[in-house]
Scaffold this active site. Structure first.
Site, PDB file in Angstrom:
ATOM      1  N   LYS A   1     -22.643   1.636  -5.718  1.00  0.00           N
ATOM      2  CA  LYS A   1     -21.598   1.957  -6.732  1.00  0.00           C
ATOM      3  C   LYS A   1     -21.782   1.081  -7.970  1.00  0.00           C
ATOM      4  O   LYS A   1     -21.771   1.574  -9.107  1.00  0.00           O
ATOM      5  CB  LYS A   1     -20.236   1.715  -6.089  1.00  0.00           C
TER       6      LYS A   1
ATOM      7  N   GLU B   1     -19.028  -7.545   3.358  1.00  0.00           N
ATOM      8  CA  GLU B   1     -18.398  -7.013   4.575  1.00  0.00           C
ATOM      9  C   GLU B   1     -19.011  -7.715   5.786  1.00  0.00           C
ATOM     10  O   GLU B   1     -20.202  -7.966   5.840  1.00  0.00           O
ATOM     11  CB  GLU B   1     -18.611  -5.506   4.661  1.00  0.00           C
TER      12      GLU B   1
ATOM     13  N   ASN C   1     -24.125  -8.121  -8.550  1.00  0.00           N
ATOM     14  CA  ASN C   1     -24.490  -7.121  -7.534  1.00  0.00           C
ATOM     15  C   ASN C   1     -25.759  -6.380  -7.912  1.00  0.00           C
ATOM     16  O   ASN C   1     -26.606  -6.109  -7.056  1.00  0.00           O
ATOM     17  CB  ASN C   1     -23.332  -6.138  -7.329  1.00  0.00           C
TER      18      ASN C   1
ATOM     19  N   CYS D   1     -20.654  -1.210  -2.246  1.00  0.00           N
ATOM     20  CA  CYS D   1     -20.736  -1.965  -3.507  1.00  0.00           C
ATOM     21  C   CYS D   1     -22.045  -1.817  -4.257  1.00  0.00           C
ATOM     22  O   CYS D   1     -22.050  -1.402  -5.410  1.00  0.00           O
ATOM     23  CB  CYS D   1     -20.443  -3.430  -3.232  1.00  0.00           C
TER      24      CYS D   1
ATOM     25  N   ASP E   1       0.860  -1.192   0.000  1.00  0.00           N
ATOM     26  CA  ASP E   1       0.000   0.000   0.000  1.00  0.00           C
ATOM     27  C   ASP E   1       0.892   1.237   0.000  1.00  0.00           C
ATOM     28  O   ASP E   1       2.015   1.185   0.509  1.00  0.00           O
ATOM     29  CB  ASP E   1      -0.909  -0.013   1.255  1.00  0.00           C
TER      30      ASP E   1
ATOM     31  N   PHE F   1     -31.255 -12.548   0.575  1.00  0.00           N
ATOM     32  CA  PHE F   1     -31.419 -11.214  -0.006  1.00  0.00           C
ATOM     33  C   PHE F   1     -32.870 -10.914  -0.330  1.00  0.00           C
ATOM     34  O   PHE F   1     -33.183 -10.278  -1.328  1.00  0.00           O
ATOM     35  CB  PHE F   1     -30.487 -11.037  -1.224  1.00  0.00           C
ATOM     36  N   LEU F   2     -33.746 -11.384   0.547  1.00  0.00           N
ATOM     37  CA  LEU F   2     -35.174 -11.059   0.429  1.00  0.00           C
ATOM     38  C   LEU F   2     -35.692 -10.490   1.752  1.00  0.00           C
ATOM     39  O   LEU F   2     -36.863 -10.601   2.066  1.00  0.00           O
ATOM     40  CB  LEU F   2     -35.985 -12.318   0.084  1.00  0.00           C
TER      41      LEU F   2
ATOM     42  N   ALA G   1     -36.720  -7.462   3.877  1.00  0.00           N
ATOM     43  CA  ALA G   1     -37.082  -6.036   3.738  1.00  0.00           C
ATOM     44  C   ALA G   1     -36.353  -5.239   4.815  1.00  0.00           C
ATOM     45  O   ALA G   1     -36.096  -5.744   5.912  1.00  0.00           O
ATOM     46  CB  ALA G   1     -38.581  -5.861   3.877  1.00  0.00           C
TER      47      ALA G   1
ATOM     48  N   ARG H   1     -20.583   3.833   4.595  1.00  0.00           N
ATOM     49  CA  ARG H   1     -20.834   4.290   3.215  1.00  0.00           C
ATOM     50  C   ARG H   1     -22.279   4.020   2.790  1.00  0.00           C
ATOM     51  O   ARG H   1     -22.754   2.891   2.862  1.00  0.00           O
ATOM     52  CB  ARG H   1     -19.828   3.647   2.247  1.00  0.00           C
TER      53      ARG H   1
HETATM   54  C1  UDX Z   1     -22.166  -6.922  -1.380  1.00  0.00           C
HETATM   55  C2  UDX Z   1     -22.304  -8.280  -2.066  1.00  0.00           C
HETATM   56  O1  UDX Z   1     -23.149  -9.127  -1.276  1.00  0.00           O
HETATM   57  C3  UDX Z   1     -20.922  -8.927  -2.210  1.00  0.00           C
HETATM   58  O2  UDX Z   1     -21.059 -10.161  -2.906  1.00  0.00           O
HETATM   59  C4  UDX Z   1     -20.018  -7.980  -2.989  1.00  0.00           C
HETATM   60  O3  UDX Z   1     -18.726  -8.537  -3.130  1.00  0.00           O
HETATM   61  C5  UDX Z   1     -19.920  -6.644  -2.268  1.00  0.00           C
HETATM   62  O4  UDX Z   1     -21.238  -6.083  -2.099  1.00  0.00           O
HETATM   63  P1  UDX Z   1     -21.856  -5.960   1.052  1.00  0.00           P
HETATM   64  O5  UDX Z   1     -22.092  -4.653   0.377  1.00  0.00           O
HETATM   65  O6  UDX Z   1     -20.722  -6.107   1.986  1.00  0.00           O
HETATM   66  O7  UDX Z   1     -21.682  -7.142  -0.088  1.00  0.00           O
HETATM   67  O8  UDX Z   1     -23.169  -6.280   1.905  1.00  0.00           O
HETATM   68  P2  UDX Z   1     -24.436  -7.200   1.723  1.00  0.00           P
HETATM   69  O9  UDX Z   1     -24.462  -8.144   2.835  1.00  0.00           O
HETATM   70  O10 UDX Z   1     -24.534  -7.707   0.356  1.00  0.00           O
HETATM   71  O11 UDX Z   1     -25.645  -6.134   1.952  1.00  0.00           O
HETATM   72  C6  UDX Z   1     -25.734  -5.037   1.069  1.00  0.00           C
HETATM   73  C7  UDX Z   1     -26.891  -4.180   1.543  1.00  0.00           C
HETATM   74  O12 UDX Z   1     -28.135  -4.875   1.343  1.00  0.00           O
HETATM   75  C8  UDX Z   1     -26.834  -3.827   3.031  1.00  0.00           C
HETATM   76  O13 UDX Z   1     -27.264  -2.491   3.201  1.00  0.00           O
HETATM   77  C9  UDX Z   1     -27.848  -4.775   3.661  1.00  0.00           C
HETATM   78  O14 UDX Z   1     -28.437  -4.235   4.845  1.00  0.00           O
HETATM   79  C10 UDX Z   1     -28.874  -4.875   2.549  1.00  0.00           C
HETATM   80  N1  UDX Z   1     -29.646  -6.126   2.583  1.00  0.00           N
HETATM   81  C11 UDX Z   1     -29.009  -7.321   2.379  1.00  0.00           C
HETATM   82  C12 UDX Z   1     -31.031  -6.050   2.764  1.00  0.00           C
HETATM   83  O15 UDX Z   1     -31.593  -4.969   2.955  1.00  0.00           O
HETATM   84  N2  UDX Z   1     -31.758  -7.207   2.733  1.00  0.00           N
HETATM   85  C13 UDX Z   1     -31.171  -8.423   2.538  1.00  0.00           C
HETATM   86  O16 UDX Z   1     -31.881  -9.427   2.541  1.00  0.00           O
HETATM   87  C14 UDX Z   1     -29.759  -8.484   2.367  1.00  0.00           C
END
Ligand code: UDX
Length: 432
Positions: free
Chosen positions: A266, A155, A211, A263, A30, A252-253, A255, A331
């Site tokens: 972006k 994360e 994503n 990520c 770095d 990822f369902l 609410a 973020r």
């Molecule tokens: C995400 C992708 O999951 C990962 O594969 C990629 O490499 C980087 O971006 P991250 O941003 O760390 O990972 O968090 P993630 O756990 O995916 O959640 C993203 C956002 O969605 C968060 O704000 C979380 O609160 C929200 N979320 C996630 C929901 O609101 N509902 C869900 O069911 C899952």
């Protein structure tokens, strides 16, 4: 193998440490000398469960070290991972690639033998082609291969997602590079992980499309939740009922207050911008972005309704501030829109987050960081459960505050409405 990881952010630090942990010799580089000094003494700049212990173990076993001498590190290594930041350029929504190209030029001037150059940072499609054209002019006339190997780390779960990924995606047409990448990942792949090889451009697009799709799932269920609130339906039932369909999947369902992080916001903007460059309108991804951006307005209106539009001098507590649990990352956290809007309407904000006070919130007036849940809630008129940290899951709200009329707005649906009702607490959830 001898690896050089350039960039020690979430992706670089986790990837480098995990590669060391499966037996490789890794130098993480770095430009931030202070960060490198700290890392070599085991001080980790990010909150990632399990990372500190893994870094220390691999430093002690001499498989992992940190350096700011990028030239030396590149010369000594066989595989160079580009893990530098690719942030959104403000106002344009396109991706800032100058750090990637700066690294590519560094590699060009140290290409003393055949090397594999891997983009692990999330980069727009064709970035690998551009890196290749930079390396072509290397003075050693060395051969090289530029490979795409996107990361899918979440994360807070980054180590698990690295060590037991659903899939490893590698994009290259070089058989030699593919063979090397396969043997690099062998200790991980044998644990039922799919090693998927494809073209470099496909690998670059798979990351963005994945994503954008995950963000679509979240915005979709959040909008269905809005409907549920008017139909007296519990969104959790819908999520379970939908998720049992293998084609949809239960993850990822959930609410919530809308997606945040570094990520999804972006990458959804980047894929839409990339498509626009080729005169393609990704209308679904576009509406996912609009839906998520609009979510804070919907939640704010709900708060105004809950407080019967009497916000002035009301004590509103945010439990959790980070964009999700198990991270210290703020973020695009939803509260960064809600808190200023509530302050403008005269609210007094208390907040507590297990990862400590947040500079992004401290800059607002009428905000107070409390060092624990009890202090944060003792004067609350409204308690907003914003981030689903484990320590909030068993709260006995009745004991927390003297205010008998306290209201709870559970933005992650972690509490039982029935239990709240039984304790005489006015409770609101999301989509139920
Ligand atoms: C995400 C992708 O999951 C990962 O594969 C990629 O490499 C980087 O971006 P991250 O941003 O760390 O990972 O968090 P993630 O756990 O995916 O959640 C993203 C956002 O969605 C968060 O704000 C979380 O609160 C929200 N979320 C996630 C929901 O609101 N509902 C869900 O069911 C899952």
């Amino acid at each position: 193998m001898k690896l050089c990881i350039i960039g020690t952010g979430y992706v670089g630090l986790v990837s480098g440490t995990c590669f060391a942990d499966i037996g490789n010799n890794v130098i993480c580089v770095d430009i931030d000398r202070n960060k490198i000094k700290n890392l070599n003494s085991g001080i980790i700049p990010i909150y990632e469960p399990g990372l500190e212990e893994m870094v220390k173990r691999n430093i002690n076993q001499k498989r992992l070290k940190f350096s700011y001498d990028v030239n030396e590190a590149i010369k000594k290594s066989d595989i160079i991972f580009i893990c530098v930041g690719t942030p959104t350029i403000k106002k344009t929504n396109s991706v800032e690639l100058k750090y990637v190209y700066q690294v590519a030029n560094k590699i060009k001037s140290n290409l003393n033998k055949y090397k594999i150059i891997v983009t692990k940072s999330t980069v727009p499609v064709t970035t690998g082609d551009k890196i290749e054209s930079i390396l072509k002019k290397n003075k050693y006339k060395s051969k090289y291969d530029v490979v795409s190997n996107p990361e899918f780390l979440r994360e807070g779960e980054a180590i698990r997602d690295f060590v037991v990924p659903d899939r490893v995606v590698v994009g290259t047409k070089s058989k030699k590079a593919l063979k090397t990448m396969k043997s690099l990942y062998l200790p991980i792949i044998k644990k039922t992980t799919r090693f998927f090889s494809t073209s470099r451009r496909s690998a670059e697009l798979i990351k963005y499309a994945s994503n954008a799709f995950l963000a679509t799932k979240i915005s979709f269920i959040n909008e269905v939740a809005n409907l549920c609130e008017l139909l007296n339906i519990n969104i959790e039932e819908i999520s379970v009922g939908m998720g049992l369909d293998q084609r949809i999947g239960e993850r990822f369902l959930r609410a919530g207050p809308g997606y945040g992080g570094s990520c999804f916001p972006k990458d959804t903007r980047a894929i839409v911008t990339l498509a626009k460059k080729y005169k393609i309108n990704l209308s679904i991804a576009n509406s996912v972005i609009k839906s998520n951006d609009n979510r804070s307005k919907i939640l704010l209106n709900r708060i105004l309704k809950i407080l019967k539009n009497k916000i002035k001098n009301k004590n509103i507590t945010f439990l959790g501030a980070t964009f999700k649990a198990n991270t210290d990352d703020m973020r695009e956290s939803p509260c960064l829109k809600l808190i200023p809007a509530l302050i403008t309407k005269g609210a007094i904000i208390n907040y507590y987050d297990p990862t400590g006070p947040k500079k992004e919130i401290e800059k607002f007036k009428n905000v107070n960081f409390s060092k624990n849940v009890v202090d944060a809630t003792k004067k609350s008129d409204l308690i907003i459960l914003h981030t689903e940290w484990n320590e909030f899951k068993q709260l006995n709200v009745k004991k927390l505050t003297k205010n008998k009329n306290v209201i709870v707005y559970d933005m992650r649906n972690i509490y039982s409405p029935e239990k709240m009702k039984k304790n005489g607490i006015k409770y609101y959830g999301i989509g139920r």
